[in-house]
Design a protein around this motif. Structure first.
Motif, PDB file in Angstrom:
ATOM      1  N   SER A  17       0.824  -1.212   0.000  1.00  0.00           N
ATOM      2  CA  SER A  17       0.000   0.000   0.000  1.00  0.00           C
ATOM      3  C   SER A  17       0.859   1.264   0.000  1.00  0.00           C
ATOM      4  N   HIS A  18       0.181   2.386  -0.145  1.00  0.00           N
ATOM      5  CA  HIS A  18       0.836   3.691  -0.071  1.00  0.00           C
ATOM      6  C   HIS A  18       0.566   4.347   1.280  1.00  0.00           C
ATOM      7  N   PHE A  19       0.091   3.570   2.237  1.00  0.00           N
ATOM      8  CA  PHE A  19      -0.230   4.070   3.575  1.00  0.00           C
ATOM      9  C   PHE A  19       1.075   4.304   4.338  1.00  0.00           C
ATOM     10  N   LEU A  33      -2.803  -4.419  17.464  1.00  0.00           N
ATOM     11  CA  LEU A  33      -2.362  -4.664  16.099  1.00  0.00           C
ATOM     12  C   LEU A  33      -1.937  -3.304  15.567  1.00  0.00           C
ATOM     13  N   VAL A  34      -0.663  -3.166  15.220  1.00  0.00           N
ATOM     14  CA  VAL A  34      -0.122  -1.878  14.787  1.00  0.00           C
ATOM     15  C   VAL A  34       0.280  -1.944  13.325  1.00  0.00           C
ATOM     16  N   ILE A  35      -0.176  -0.945  12.573  1.00  0.00           N
ATOM     17  CA  ILE A  35       0.215  -0.787  11.171  1.00  0.00           C
ATOM     18  C   ILE A  35       1.087   0.460  11.107  1.00  0.00           C
ATOM     19  N   ALA A  36       2.352   0.278  10.758  1.00  0.00           N
ATOM     20  CA  ALA A  36       3.298   1.401  10.675  1.00  0.00           C
ATOM     21  C   ALA A  36       4.438   1.015   9.743  1.00  0.00           C
ATOM     22  N   ILE A  85      -6.404  10.161   9.360  1.00  0.00           N
ATOM     23  CA  ILE A  85      -5.601   8.958   9.098  1.00  0.00           C
ATOM     24  C   ILE A  85      -6.476   7.715   9.166  1.00  0.00           C
ATOM     25  N   ALA A  86      -7.401   7.699  10.100  1.00  0.00           N
ATOM     26  CA  ALA A  86      -8.319   6.564  10.200  1.00  0.00           C
ATOM     27  C   ALA A  86      -9.126   6.407   8.918  1.00  0.00           C
ATOM     28  N   MET A  87      -9.458   7.520   8.268  1.00  0.00           N
ATOM     29  CA  MET A  87     -10.212   7.476   7.018  1.00  0.00           C
ATOM     30  C   MET A  87      -9.409   6.804   5.902  1.00  0.00           C
ATOM     31  N   LYS A  88      -8.088   6.822   6.001  1.00  0.00           N
ATOM     32  CA  LYS A  88      -7.234   6.202   4.986  1.00  0.00           C
ATOM     33  C   LYS A  88      -7.209   4.677   5.101  1.00  0.00           C
TER      34      LYS A  88
END
Length: 93
Positions: A17-19, A33-36, A85-88
């Motif tokens: 992704s581009h996140f 659960l961490v997304i970074a 950011i949550a919207m992404k």
């Protein structure tokens, strides 16, 4: 489904992704659960936004069976940090 299984399920989508922000699902006693940095981890860390919810609701969200806006409005998700950011999150699902 455990958080480990959920992490494995979304790992490839996150990596491609581009996140570029950071987001944490805080599931209380079940863990985090961490997304970074285009990775998925079960290690707690500070993030741009935190979504507090049950592990069951994380699974429903990932599988598209829980509308995030409705969940926030009904209290199934409690959001802290930057809501933009949550919207992404849609990019990752």
């Amino acid at each position: 489904m455990t958080l480990s299984e959920i992490a494995e399920m979304i790992r490839s989508g996150v990596a491609s992704s581009h996140f570029t922000d950071s987001l944490k699902f805080d599931c209380g006693d079940a863990g985090v659960l961490v997304i970074a940095d285009r990775t998925v981890s079960l290690e707690d860390q500070d993030t741009d936004v935190t979504l507090k919810m049950t592990a069951e609701n994380v699974e429903k969200l990932i599988k598209g069976k829980l509308n995030p806006m409705t969940a926030v409005m009904t209290g199934k998700i409690k959001l802290s940090g930057n809501p933009a950011i949550a919207m992404k999150l849609k990019e990752l699902l």
